[in-house]
Design a protein around this motif. Structure first.
Motif, PDB file in Angstrom:
ATOM      1  N   PHE A   1       0.734   4.075  -2.893  1.00 37.77           N
ATOM      2  CA  PHE A   1       0.414   5.490  -2.657  1.00 37.77           C
ATOM      3  C   PHE A   1       1.573   6.401  -3.062  1.00 37.77           C
ATOM      4  N   MET A   2       2.798   5.924  -2.886  1.00 36.90           N
ATOM      5  CA  MET A   2       3.954   6.703  -3.345  1.00 36.90           C
ATOM      6  C   MET A   2       3.903   6.885  -4.863  1.00 36.90           C
ATOM      7  N   ASP A   3       3.664   5.790  -5.582  1.00 35.71           N
ATOM      8  CA  ASP A   3       3.601   5.845  -7.050  1.00 35.71           C
ATOM      9  C   ASP A   3       2.438   6.711  -7.524  1.00 35.71           C
ATOM     10  N   GLN A   4       1.360   6.687  -6.779  1.00 37.78           N
ATOM     11  CA  GLN A   4       0.153   7.411  -7.187  1.00 37.78           C
ATOM     12  C   GLN A   4       0.244   8.896  -6.864  1.00 37.78           C
TER      13      GLN A   4
ATOM     14  N   LEU B   1       0.823  -1.203   0.000  1.00 42.36           N
ATOM     15  CA  LEU B   1       0.000   0.000   0.000  1.00 42.36           C
ATOM     16  C   LEU B   1       0.860   1.257   0.000  1.00 42.36           C
ATOM     17  N   VAL B   2       1.929   1.252   0.800  1.00 39.79           N
ATOM     18  CA  VAL B   2       2.832   2.404   0.836  1.00 39.79           C
ATOM     19  C   VAL B   2       3.438   2.645  -0.541  1.00 39.79           C
ATOM     20  N   ALA B   3       3.915   1.579  -1.181  1.00 41.95           N
ATOM     21  CA  ALA B   3       4.501   1.715  -2.519  1.00 41.95           C
ATOM     22  C   ALA B   3       3.464   2.219  -3.519  1.00 41.95           C
TER      23      ALA B   3
ATOM     24  N   ARG C   1      -2.996   6.485   3.563  1.00 42.19           N
ATOM     25  CA  ARG C   1      -2.841   7.316   2.362  1.00 42.19           C
ATOM     26  C   ARG C   1      -2.592   8.776   2.743  1.00 42.19           C
ATOM     27  N   ASN C   2      -3.342   9.273   3.725  1.00 42.30           N
ATOM     28  CA  ASN C   2      -3.155  10.654   4.159  1.00 42.30           C
ATOM     29  C   ASN C   2      -1.766  10.873   4.742  1.00 42.30           C
ATOM     30  N   LEU C   3      -1.259   9.861   5.486  1.00 46.89           N
ATOM     31  CA  LEU C   3       0.088   9.977   6.047  1.00 46.89           C
ATOM     32  C   LEU C   3       1.132  10.070   4.935  1.00 46.89           C
TER      33      LEU C   3
ATOM     34  N   LEU D   1       9.473   9.052  -1.583  1.00 45.23           N
ATOM     35  CA  LEU D   1      10.346   8.924  -0.418  1.00 45.23           C
ATOM     36  C   LEU D   1      10.875   7.499  -0.311  1.00 45.23           C
ATOM     37  N   GLN D   2      12.049   7.369   0.267  1.00 49.65           N
ATOM     38  CA  GLN D   2      12.616   6.060   0.569  1.00 49.65           C
ATOM     39  C   GLN D   2      12.261   5.705   2.013  1.00 49.65           C
ATOM     40  N   ILE D   3      11.552   4.623   2.202  1.00 44.80           N
ATOM     41  CA  ILE D   3      11.124   4.204   3.537  1.00 44.80           C
ATOM     42  C   ILE D   3      12.110   3.154   4.055  1.00 44.80           C
TER      43      ILE D   3
END
Length: 464
Positions: free
Chosen positions: A346-349, A342-344, A382-384, A359-361
């Motif tokens: 939302f980053m791509d989106q 999900l993080v990846a 997503r908001n975060l 960002l690199q997590i």
């Protein structure tokens, strides 16, 4: 004044026409008879009148999709009446017909708001083609309305449901099985779990995919206006109804109507909604005419409808009608293994949309994200990510006040409820106690946030 309601003949009807209601206004009885004979077998409802005044009587009490109007009428002319109709807010299609016309008359008719202009005498194919063009104009106008209303459609080509956990995989299989069916679907799950996303996917995989998807948040519409919003209203139906308005059931013709937060519907409207879903017919407020609709209803709620039924706030018969197929969406805390994906996603989106680099997590940060309770579910995550992209870093210390993430301590046991409390209080502090803004940042409703604050023993009035 004549009133006809003749069922459409399957072998003669054109696609979409049986749902249409047509008003014919002409003072020549022979022309009225010809048009009624031509159109009545092909349309849902045909009305006829011999003057503008008689036509107005029909419009006051009936929904009309198309008016076929003679220019030369006794008393008020067709063009004059058409101008008045447009000023009063009539949005239906209008075909003007006349035996005496020149270029100037045609231009005046179009300026008055006519959809088409047909010269007498005409044959059956000519009037059928004119009606067909009006039907297409109406369809395009309805689709444009829906596109404007759907402000946040899913990203084109993007995955609908992200994650490979057992819960999400099972949900994905259920969607694939249920989507082609015409049955009503009830989506239940906490705020932020993605109920509208699932509803859109059900629509996209259904035979109705080429038709409108119309979402409506039942909690966001005034109880006094919800019936008009859903079913439309006639001019003069209530104070302030200065023009005829079509409802969302009409705009969802052929497609899907998504009733979000359906538990918030007033009891007074629930019986009307039940009848509309069962009969696929609606009656605009202030109208005497039943209008056929062809759509699928998907409802969603973040509360248990069975509890609302037990408390007397929701009709049991409507609950059973909506619950033909019941899909429950899991909270994010029950499928935390999907958080990296999900993080990846939302980053791509979000990064391209915001014009910033992703960002690199770090591993430690990801572990901390997977430890958190996520009361706002996927929406809060997503908001975060969006907030972090704007600020340029994933500030885990803001998510967990007092904690310093590092590979050494990232795997240490954590009291999730304490972390949740710290995070929510930190967000409240960052917005000076504004609960509405804090709820938006957290991805939860203000009611959920206030309930959490009360559970922690804080004063109900703390914050705004």
């Amino acid at each position: 004044m004549e009133h006809l309601n003749i069922p459409a003949s399957p072998e003669r009807s054109l696609e979409g026409w049986p749902d249409w209601s047509i008003l014919i206004v002409d003072d020549e009885q022979g022309m009225l008879n010809f048009l009624v004979k031509t159109l009545a077998p092909r349309c849902h409802f045909v009305m006829s009148a011999s003057s503008a005044e008689e036509g107005m009587e029909w419009l006051r009490g009936h929904h009309v999709d198309l008016v076929i109007l003679d220019i030369s009428l006794p008393g008020k002319s067709g063009v004059t009446w058409l101008k008045e109709l447009r000023e009063q807010g009539f949005t239906g299609e209008v075909i003007l017909i006349t035996a005496f016309a020149d270029l100037e008359t045609a231009i005046e008719a179009l300026r008055a708001g006519a959809s088409d202009f047909v010269l007498k005498p005409f044959r059956v194919p000519q009037i059928l083609n004119a009606v067909k063009h009006c039907h297409e104009r109406s369809r395009l106008r309805r689709e444009n309305f829906v596109l404007r209303r759907a402000l946040t459609p899913p990203r084109a080509g993007g995955p609908s449901l992200v994650g490979g956990s057992e819960q999400i995989s099972a949900l994905r299989k259920s969607i694939t099985r249920v989507a082609p069916m015409p049955s009503t679907v009830l989506l239940q799950g906490e705020s932020g779990t993605g109920k509208e996303l699932v509803a859109r996917e059900l629509h996209a995989q259904s035979p109705r995919a080429a038709h409108p998807f119309v979402p409506v948040n039942c909690a966001a519409v005034s109880p006094d206006l919800i019936e008009s919003e859903l079913f439309g209203h006639a001019r003069g139906a209530f104070s302030g109804a200065t023009r005829t308005r079509e409802g969302l059931f009409h705009y969802a013709q052929g497609g899907t109507l998504f009733l979000d937060e359906v538990a918030e519907l007033p009891l007074a409207i629930q019986a009307t909604l039940l009848r509309a879903i069962e009969d696929l017919k609606i009656r605009p407020v202030g109208s005497e005419q039943l209008m056929s609709v062809n759509l699928r209803v998907i409802a969603a709620t973040n509360r248990r409808l069975s509890d609302a039924v037990a408390a007397g706030r929701f009709r049991q018969d409507l609950f059973f009608r909506l619950q033909v197929v019941d899909l429950t969406l899991p909270p994010l805390r029950d499928h935390k293994s999907d958080i990296p994906a999900l993080v990846a996603h939302f980053m791509d989106q979000l990064a391209p949309a915001l014009g910033v680099p992703p960002l690199q997590i770090t591993d430690a940060e990801m572990i901390f994200l997977q430890q958190y309770h996520w009361p706002g579910n996927v929406r809060e995550l997503r908001n975060l990510i969006e907030r972090s992209l704007i600020l340029g870093s994933l500030n885990v210390s803001a998510l967990y006040p007092g904690e310093s993430p590092s590979p050494a301590d990232a795997g240490a046991p954590t009291d999730l409820h304490t972390l949740e409390k710290r995070h929510i209080l930190s967000v409240l502090e960052s917005v000076q106690g504004d609960k509405t803004q804090a709820a938006q940042l957290l991805g939860v409703s203000r009611r959920t946030l206030e309930r959490r604050v009360l559970e922690w023993g804080l004063p109900p009035g703390s914050g705004r």
